[in-house]
Each structure stands twice: as C-alpha cells, then as structure tokens.
Motif scaffolding. Structure first.
Motif: not given
Length: 403
Positions: A226-229, A342-351, A363-370
């Motif tokens: 969701s962070a990518l989208l 879809d709950t993960g997508i919706a929650l991810g879009s918000f968080v 920095t966001l994508y850096f932490f996403c890799s871990f």
C-alpha cells in the motif's frame, strides 16, 4: 504423462472477467479523489473516503459472499455480483454531492468484493490440482495488467476528455466483466452446492480457519504494498524522477510477466517454501534499493525486483490459502484471504500516510525493507513450521496404523 489442460475456455473467460473488474477498480481509484477535490470541492479527508468506503464495503461483503457460494453455487452468486458491480458503475453519472458518491462507492465496493471472491473461487475450481500454482500465477497476471493499464486509462480520460468520458469507460469495462463472466460454463468437476439445513453466521461459516495464517502473512505484507501504491509517484517527484514515475509499474509488470512461466511451475513442483523465501528476500532488497534511489537505473531496478518478489508472493499465498481448505470451502477460503489482504491495504494506506507525514519517503521505504524481513519470520512460524508439524503428525499417524 500428459499434463491436464490449463488454458481452457473457462479459464480464459474468468481471467478476462477478473481483468475487467480490476481495470474498473484502478481506473476509478486514481481519478475519483481528484474528481472529488476539483469538481465536488470536497476536503482532502472526504476525498480519501472515496477509497476507504469502497474497500471497507468490499472487505465486509467478502465473507458473506463466501458463505453464499456454499449455498447458492458459483454461477448465481457471480451473476448477482457482476450485475451489482455494473449497475453501480451506471450510477456515477447522477450524484452532485459527496454523500451521493459515497453511497455509490459503498454499493460498488459490495459488488467488487462479491465478484472478486466468486471469480477467485471459480478459477480455483477450474485449474487442475496438479497445476494450481502455475494456473493461479497466470490468473493473477490479469490483476497485475489492470494495475498498469487502469491508472493510465483513468488519468488520460479525466485529463483529456473529462469525467463523463471517464464514467462511460468505467461502464463499458464493467459490462465487459459481466459478459466474460457469464460466458463461463459450470463444469462437473467444479465445487457442488451443499445446502445446509441449519446455518448461522458464526466465525467458522464466514471465515475459513485453515486460510487465516497465510492470510495474516499476506495482509502483513500488503501494508508495504500500500505504501508503494499510495506514494511511489510522489517519491519519484521528490527525487526528481517524475518523468519516469509512470514506468515504475510498467517495469514491475514486465518482470512479473517474464517470470510467471517459471515461478508457477516451480510452486507446483517444489512447494511454496522454495518460492516464498527467495521472493520475500527479493521484495526486501527491492524496497531497500528504492529507498536509496537517486537515478533512473536504481529506481527501475527496484521496480523489477519488487515485481519478482511481491508479484510472485501474492498468487503463492492465495494458492496456499485455497489448497489448505476443503474443496467445498474454497469460496470461504478465497474470501478470507482477500478480506485480510484488503484490510492490510486499507490499514496500510492510513498508517503509512501518518508515518509519511513525519519522515521523508526514502526513509519510509528504508524501514519498509526491514519490515518485510519480519514478514519472513512470520511466514516461517505461521506456515512453514506449522506445515512441517502437520506433516510429521500425519507420518506418525500413518506409521502407527501400519503397526
């Protein structure tokens, strides 16, 4: 020994129906928030509800659709779902307020949730068991193609020809989903309806418990997706690569399509662990390279690695969810997987949106890799270790019976 046939008329028809469903989804996903801001003069938070309401109604309708599949059968639920989806598409021409649009998005999400659940169930019934990994991989390609083509069509339509043309295209695509879906013929080998004398809306009826563990892994990973989208195009502008931002998901899709003939077959031959662990690693490496990108080469390289990684993981996880369920529970298993995803997508879009307001996207994508590597641990405990324990118990039981 001759392989059972995969590319049947039914398989092709249901794959095209899925393509058109997701084309409509992505065409409107990228355009309705800006339409709400520019034409309806709504606030940003209200514009965001266009997506939130749609996803929430889809999530809620899926478990119910899974249960209806057991009672009414695939064809009846598919017909109802595709009619609701197409009818909702026709209604976008009429409202002039945000409230009216949100009501339509609610109805549209119900149709989408039902339709994608029954389509996923039908394709699981159609694909020969010995080629399920390969077949699900090819089927999910229709979703990946829609993800690339849909935003392009939607943005071109609204910017060049206006909202009315956008809604006309959405209606045409929805009708195509209906036509191709109805061309699927019920096969004798597909799941038969098993009516129940007494049924209740219990957890076991709405959710397939065997599919929950792998669905949790999928939903966990979907937060990163969701962070990518949501933000990859903004990130591209931030690092002065806006001219190639549209190429990210094109490269993603190309690498995914190129790998599909191999990864699906390997899943059938060697099992999900051989595919999943390397793909989780590729997903994490791709996100790390994305976080460090300062030029076109690394930006598009990350897209390819993420396409190989996450693009392979999604159909693999869905295949696991279906294979672990009894044949008559495939509809509920599909609904369980897609609802949690879809709950993960919706929650991810918000968080992720909240986090992105506090740190830069690199920095966001850096932490996403871990974060993805935590998902690797989660996959091991929720699937690999559990499967090994179940296999060991089955072998022990078989030996005891021999004695």
């Amino acid at each position: 020994m001759k392989k059972p046939k995969l590319w049947t008329k039914n398989f092709i028809s249901i794959s095209f129906s899925n393509l058109f469903l997701f084309l409509s989804f992505y065409i409107l996903l990228v355009t309705l928030p800006s339409y709400a801001l520019d034409e309806l003069h709504s606030s940003s938070s209200m514009a965001g509800l266009m997506t939130t309401i749609f996803l929430l109604s889809a999530i809620i309708s899926r478990p119910l659709a899974g249960q209806w599949l057991e009672r009414a059968g695939n064809k009846k639920v598919l017909l109802a779902a595709l009619i609701i989806f197409a009818a909702a598409s026709l209604l976008y021409f009429f409202p002039s307020s945000m409230v009216g649009f949100l009501v339509i998005r609610l109805l549209h999400g119900i149709g989408f949730g039902m339709a994608t659940t029954v389509v996923g169930t039908i394709v699981a019934d159609i694909i020969p068991a010995s080629r399920r990994g390969e077949g699900m991989g090819y089927f999910v390609m229709s979703t990946n193609l829609a993800m690339v083509i849909g935003p392009f069509i939607g943005l071109l339509a609204i910017h060049q020809w206006g909202a009315k043309t956008l809604f006309i295209i959405s209606v045409i695509v929805s009708i195509c989903a209906l036509i191709t879906g109805l061309s699927v013929k019920q096969d004798k080998t597909e799941t038969t309806v098993q009516p129940k004398a007494h049924s209740s809306f219990s957890f076991s009826n709405l959710f397939e418990t065997s599919a929950v563990p792998i669905s949790i892994v999928g939903g966990f990973m979907a937060i990163v997706y969701s962070a990518l989208l949501s933000f990859v195009s903004i990130y591209a502008s931030e690092i002065h690569l806006e001219s190639i931002a549209s190429m990210f998901f094109v490269v993603y899709a190309i690498l995914l399509l190129a790998s599909r003939p191999f990864t699906g077959k390997w899943l059938d031959l060697y099992g999900p662990n051989v595919i999943s662990f390397p793909c989780i690693a590729l997903f994490a490496i791709g996100m790390f390279i994305l976080s460090q990108s300062n030029g076109a080469v690394t930006f598009l390289l990350s897209a390819g690695l993420i396409g190989l990684g996450w693009g392979t993981l999604f159909p693999t996880f869905q295949t696991i969810a279906i294979q672990d369920a009894e044949p008559r529970k495939r509809g509920v298993a599909t609904a369980t997987f897609l609802s949690i995803y879809d709950t993960g997508i919706a929650l991810g879009s918000f968080v992720v949106g909240i986090i992105a307001a506090k740190v830069d996207y690199g920095t966001l994508y850096f932490f996403c890799s871990f974060y993805i590597l935590i998902g690797l641990v989660l996959f091991y405990f929720l699937h690999t270790k559990k499967s090994a324990s179940a296999k060991g118990a089955a072998q022990h039981q078989a030996k005891a019976q021999e004695i």
